[in-house]
Design a protein around this motif. Structure first.
Motif, mmCIF file in Angstrom:
data_model
loop_
_atom_site.group_PDB
_atom_site.id
_atom_site.type_symbol
_atom_site.label_atom_id
_atom_site.label_comp_id
_atom_site.label_asym_id
_atom_site.label_seq_id
_atom_site.Cartn_x
_atom_site.Cartn_y
_atom_site.Cartn_z
ATOM 1 N N GLN A 61 0.582 -1.046 0.106
ATOM 2 C CA GLN A 61 -0.078 -0.064 -0.130
ATOM 3 C C GLN A 61 0.944 1.302 -0.083
ATOM 4 N N ILE A 62 0.650 2.080 -0.355
ATOM 5 C CA ILE A 62 1.154 3.222 -0.393
ATOM 6 C C ILE A 62 0.361 4.889 1.088
ATOM 7 N N ASN A 63 0.912 4.947 1.175
ATOM 8 C CA ASN A 63 0.282 6.184 2.029
ATOM 9 C C ASN A 63 0.466 7.501 2.406
ATOM 10 N N ILE A 64 -0.692 7.759 2.236
ATOM 11 C CA ILE A 64 -1.314 9.324 1.295
ATOM 12 C C ILE A 64 -2.010 9.791 2.610
ATOM 13 N N GLY A 65 -1.405 10.966 2.391
ATOM 14 C CA GLY A 65 -2.137 12.113 3.878
ATOM 15 C C GLY A 65 -2.655 13.738 2.702
ATOM 16 N N MET A 66 -3.803 13.733 3.234
ATOM 17 C CA MET A 66 -5.054 14.329 2.691
ATOM 18 C C MET A 66 -6.142 15.950 3.970
ATOM 19 N N GLU A 107 4.850 14.641 8.470
ATOM 20 C CA GLU A 107 4.884 12.801 8.678
ATOM 21 C C GLU A 107 5.477 12.927 6.628
ATOM 22 N N LEU A 108 5.209 13.816 5.874
ATOM 23 C CA LEU A 108 5.822 13.357 4.846
ATOM 24 C C LEU A 108 7.109 13.174 5.033
ATOM 25 N N ARG A 109 7.598 14.177 5.486
ATOM 26 C CA ARG A 109 9.441 14.581 5.776
ATOM 27 C C ARG A 109 9.763 13.503 6.595
ATOM 28 N N ASP A 110 9.233 12.701 7.458
ATOM 29 C CA ASP A 110 9.733 11.523 8.017
ATOM 30 C C ASP A 110 9.775 10.268 7.713
ATOM 31 N N LEU A 137 4.410 9.046 5.408
ATOM 32 C CA LEU A 137 3.671 9.460 4.692
ATOM 33 C C LEU A 137 4.481 9.223 2.960
ATOM 34 N N ASP A 138 3.771 8.250 2.264
ATOM 35 C CA ASP A 138 4.621 8.927 0.964
ATOM 36 C C ASP A 138 4.618 10.067 0.131
ATOM 37 N N ALA A 139 3.494 10.580 0.018
ATOM 38 C CA ALA A 139 2.775 11.037 -0.568
ATOM 39 C C ALA A 139 1.922 12.407 0.279
ATOM 40 N N VAL A 140 1.722 13.733 0.485
ATOM 41 C CA VAL A 140 0.249 14.212 0.656
ATOM 42 C C VAL A 140 0.019 15.340 -0.405
ATOM 43 N N VAL A 174 -4.231 23.689 -5.099
ATOM 44 C CA VAL A 174 -4.345 22.229 -4.675
ATOM 45 C C VAL A 174 -2.794 21.507 -5.381
ATOM 46 N N ALA A 175 -1.653 20.987 -4.260
ATOM 47 C CA ALA A 175 -1.159 19.935 -5.463
ATOM 48 C C ALA A 175 -0.956 18.382 -4.321
ATOM 49 N N LEU A 176 -0.260 18.528 -5.229
ATOM 50 C CA LEU A 176 0.236 16.793 -4.577
ATOM 51 C C LEU A 176 1.985 17.028 -4.428
ATOM 52 N N ILE A 177 1.884 16.605 -3.181
ATOM 53 C CA ILE A 177 3.494 16.844 -2.793
ATOM 54 C C ILE A 177 4.069 15.517 -1.764
ATOM 55 N N GLY A 178 5.619 14.981 -3.013
ATOM 56 C CA GLY A 178 5.974 14.130 -2.009
ATOM 57 C C GLY A 178 7.202 14.154 -2.613
ATOM 58 N N ARG A 179 8.255 13.616 -1.793
ATOM 59 C CA ARG A 179 10.064 13.870 -1.596
ATOM 60 C C ARG A 179 10.729 13.620 -2.717
#
Length: 297
Positions: A90-95, A128-131, A134-137, A264-269
């Motif tokens: 699974q992919i962990n997504i934050g919204m 949580e994305l930086r840590d 989460l994989d993307a927000v 609104v944007a999708l942000i990831g590492r």
């Protein structure tokens, strides 16, 4: 030899500066945590803490804490990569809460990915994305962090939401501008929600200038209050099809150009944004948002 468990315990201690708080953070007893820290110091042959009335890190302790943070972040990246590449992973997504309930019902059926959702406010999601939790927000923010990859998704314009009586009482609906609204009537989401901050910004107001700061945690709550004539609020287009249907007494009015809006944007590492699923998710989000925004009056 150092262990990842010891590094995680020591990092928790470095962040909290309290044995009890650190033990609670990593879900162990305080004696167990203390023993691991002492074994860590013995293994390294040097003290990492100054124990006294206040807990302080030694110079060596500060360096170990910084390196431990990097090591644990890399370990989480490896675990995330392995989880995604495993069949059924699974992919962990934050919204943010003012987007998730309006996009997810239409998004999930068309997405060939297994998602686990975390719904929270912007600052928490980015942390949580930086840590690596989460994989993307998916967030609405003007901030463009240098250490993250930002993929714009859609522009979400704001409408004024009120009941019929309050809307008719406005001086001019034909030339409606946020700065002309009465702050005494403005209802806001709980402090910390980016939508509330954005609404105040376009009105040129501060939170303490509003009469009814109800601490509402959802747009649905605000919509119900507005429908009952308690006040007025800002309604993002993405929420209109759902909230207008749920609260028939609400009336909506568009602002004059330039209309207030949020992006609104999708942000990831950097590492996660380079993977194929990131582009797939962005495309599905854009398509879902476009179809939903087309339903708005």
């Amino acid at each position: 030899m150092l262990t990842l468990r010891q590094l995680s315990y020591f990092l928790a201690l470095a962040e909290t500066r309290h044995f009890g708080h650190a033990a609670a953070k990593v879900h162990v007893t305080q004696p167990a945590l203390s023993m691991q820290i002492r074994e860590m110091e013995a293994s390294l042959g040097m003290p990492l803490l100054e124990r006294g009335r206040e807990l302080r890190l030694t110079p060596a302790g500060r360096e170990v804490a910084a390196r431990a943070a990097r090591v644990l972040a890399e370990v989480r990246e490896i675990e995330t990569m392995a989880r995604r590449r495993t069949l059924g992973g699974q992919i962990n997504i934050g919204m943010i809460p003012t987007v998730a309930p309006y996009l997810l019902p239409d998004l999930l059926p068309r997405l060939p990915l297994q998602l686990r959702l975390r719904e929270a406010q912007t600052d928490r999601l980015l942390t949580e994305l930086r840590d690596g939790v989460l994989d993307a927000v998916v967030v609405a923010t003007k901030v463009r962090p240098d250490d993250l990859v930002v993929r714009p998704l859609f522009r979400d314009r704001f409408l004024l939401a009120a009941n019929a009586a309050r809307l008719e009482a406005l001086p001019s609906v034909e030339d409606l501008r946020p700065v002309t609204l009465d702050p005494e009537q403005l209802l806001l989401l709980d402090e910390g929600h980016c939508l509330a901050d954005q609404a105040l910004e376009v009105c040129g107001l501060e939170r303490r200038g509003t009469r009814l700061d109800l601490g509402a945690s959802s747009l649905s709550t605000l919509a119900g209050l507005v429908g009952q004539g308690v006040g007025i609020t800002f309604m993002p287009e993405i929420a209109v099809p759902t909230e207008a249907a749920a609260h028939p007494s609400i009336r909506l009015a568009r602002f004059s150009a330039p209309e207030p809006a949020r992006d609104v944007a999708l942000i990831g590492r950097v590492s996660t944004a380079a993977e194929p699923w990131f582009a797939t998710l962005a495309g599905a989000l854009i398509q879902t948002a476009e179809q939903r925004l087309a339903l708005c009056p």
